[in-house]
Design a protein around this motif. Structure first.
Motif, PDB file in Angstrom:
ATOM      1  N   GLY A 105     -56.047  47.633 -51.903  1.00 53.94           N
ATOM      2  CA  GLY A 105     -55.853  46.843 -50.266  1.00 53.94           C
ATOM      3  C   GLY A 105     -55.703  45.546 -50.210  1.00 53.94           C
ATOM      4  N   ILE A 106     -54.899  44.295 -50.036  1.00 59.79           N
ATOM      5  CA  ILE A 106     -55.576  42.887 -49.688  1.00 59.79           C
ATOM      6  C   ILE A 106     -55.490  42.216 -48.495  1.00 59.79           C
ATOM      7  CG2 ILE A 106     -54.545  40.450 -49.825  1.00 59.79           C
ATOM      8  CD1 ILE A 106     -52.980  42.229 -52.916  1.00 59.79           C
TER       9      ILE A 106
ATOM     10  N   LEU B   6     -51.197  41.350 -60.199  1.00 58.57           N
ATOM     11  CA  LEU B   6     -51.253  43.059 -59.824  1.00 58.57           C
ATOM     12  C   LEU B   6     -49.555  43.361 -60.704  1.00 58.57           C
ATOM     13  CD1 LEU B   6     -53.330  42.756 -56.046  1.00 58.57           C
ATOM     14  CD2 LEU B   6     -54.377  43.229 -58.665  1.00 58.57           C
ATOM     15  N   ASP B   7     -49.026  42.898 -60.268  1.00 61.71           N
ATOM     16  CA  ASP B   7     -47.624  43.277 -60.965  1.00 61.71           C
ATOM     17  C   ASP B   7     -47.977  42.874 -61.815  1.00 61.71           C
ATOM     18  OD1 ASP B   7     -47.173  44.298 -58.284  1.00 61.71           O
ATOM     19  OD2 ASP B   7     -45.139  41.718 -57.827  1.00 61.71           O
ATOM     20  N   ARG B   8     -47.777  41.859 -62.206  1.00 63.77           N
ATOM     21  CA  ARG B   8     -48.029  42.233 -64.279  1.00 63.77           C
ATOM     22  C   ARG B   8     -48.844  43.368 -64.675  1.00 63.77           C
ATOM     23  NH1 ARG B   8     -48.083  36.798 -63.260  1.00 63.77           N
ATOM     24  NH2 ARG B   8     -50.730  36.349 -63.555  1.00 63.77           N
TER      25      ARG B   8
ATOM     26  N   VAL C 192     -50.451  47.828 -61.131  1.00 65.14           N
ATOM     27  CA  VAL C 192     -51.472  47.593 -59.886  1.00 65.14           C
ATOM     28  C   VAL C 192     -51.183  47.790 -59.186  1.00 65.14           C
ATOM     29  CG1 VAL C 192     -54.082  47.457 -59.337  1.00 65.14           C
ATOM     30  CG2 VAL C 192     -53.788  47.121 -61.501  1.00 65.14           C
ATOM     31  N   THR C 193     -50.859  49.162 -57.979  1.00 64.66           N
ATOM     32  CA  THR C 193     -50.177  49.133 -56.664  1.00 64.66           C
ATOM     33  C   THR C 193     -50.953  48.122 -56.267  1.00 64.66           C
ATOM     34  OG1 THR C 193     -49.721  51.427 -57.837  1.00 64.66           O
ATOM     35  CG2 THR C 193     -49.319  51.231 -55.597  1.00 64.66           C
TER      36      THR C 193
ATOM     37  N   TYR D 213     -56.200  52.902 -49.039  1.00 65.21           N
ATOM     38  CA  TYR D 213     -56.798  51.779 -50.209  1.00 65.21           C
ATOM     39  C   TYR D 213     -58.422  51.990 -51.075  1.00 65.21           C
ATOM     40  CZ  TYR D 213     -52.851  49.282 -48.882  1.00 65.21           C
ATOM     41  OH  TYR D 213     -51.897  48.908 -48.315  1.00 65.21           O
ATOM     42  N   SER D 214     -58.170  52.752 -51.941  1.00 66.13           N
ATOM     43  CA  SER D 214     -59.142  52.720 -52.616  1.00 66.13           C
ATOM     44  C   SER D 214     -60.216  51.360 -52.825  1.00 66.13           C
ATOM     45  CB  SER D 214     -58.736  53.481 -54.178  1.00 66.13           C
ATOM     46  OG  SER D 214     -58.186  52.682 -54.695  1.00 66.13           O
TER      47      SER D 214
END
Length: 196
Positions: free
Chosen positions: A3-4, A19-21, A24-25, A38-39
């Motif tokens: 979570g951002i 994170l997409d690359r 990572v969800t 979020y974890s």
């Protein structure tokens, strides 16, 4: 799942692209309730630490961040927010780490801001740097630096003086550089964090 914290002071696009690359969800945290989804938590940040702290306070998320038990990573200004005090705005910060954020200008002869690639020395076996060679290069852009404290420093960078390039205490971590702009080693660091 990361979570951002979306409090209006982060370079969100570069981070989400990184994170997409690495597949990572991730998602955005806009309210206290969002933390539960979020974890892992990332506090991004660019710009002015004093202003960023006020934005964070205005969102009402401060108490929840201070009470988090899950892994939290502060990036650049996000790391500075974790210190006790910043000379940028002469403002109290979150006080998660007993160190201050200070201005380069008064203390070095080199050009300010410190901008570009610089190497970091890993210390205290920081798990952020697993599978990353010591003295690897990361991308920096900042005019303020964080004091080193041997007990919590995770990596050190030198720019006329030694400063904390990373720190760690319990479930809280911070990096002064931008891993999302630091190529494969930056992506490795984000990947490491996602697995804590």
């Amino acid at each position: 799942m990361i979570g951002i914290v979306n409090y209006g002071a982060g370079n969100i696009f570069s981070l989400t692209a990184a994170l997409d690359r690495i597949q990572v969800t991730h998602g955005m945290i806009n309210t206290v309730e969002d933390f539960g989804k979020y974890s892992h938590i990332i506090i991004p940040g660019v710009g002015h630490a004093g202003t960023a702290m006020k934005k964070l306070q205005d969102t009402g998320l401060v108490d929840t961040i201070l009470a988090l038990q899950k892994p939290v990573l502060g990036i650049c200004v996000g790391m500075q927010l974790m210190t006790s005090f910043s000379e940028e705005g002469n403002a109290d910060m979150l006080n998660l780490f007993p160190v201050k954020t200070l201005h380069f200008d008064k203390r070095i002869k080199a050009k300010v801001p410190h901008m570009g690639w610089n190497s970091v020395r890993v210390e205290n076996n920081s798990p952020l740097f697993t599978d990353i060679p010591d003295n690897s290069y990361f991308y920096f852009v900042h005019s303020y630096f964080i004091e080193r404290d041997e007990a919590i420093v995770g990596a050190t960078c030198s720019y006329d003086l030694d400063f904390a390039a990373a720190f760690q205490k319990n479930n809280f971590y911070g990096v002064q550089f931008h891993p999302e702009k630091s190529g494969k080693f930056g992506e490795q660091l984000l990947s490491n964090f996602s697995r804590f």
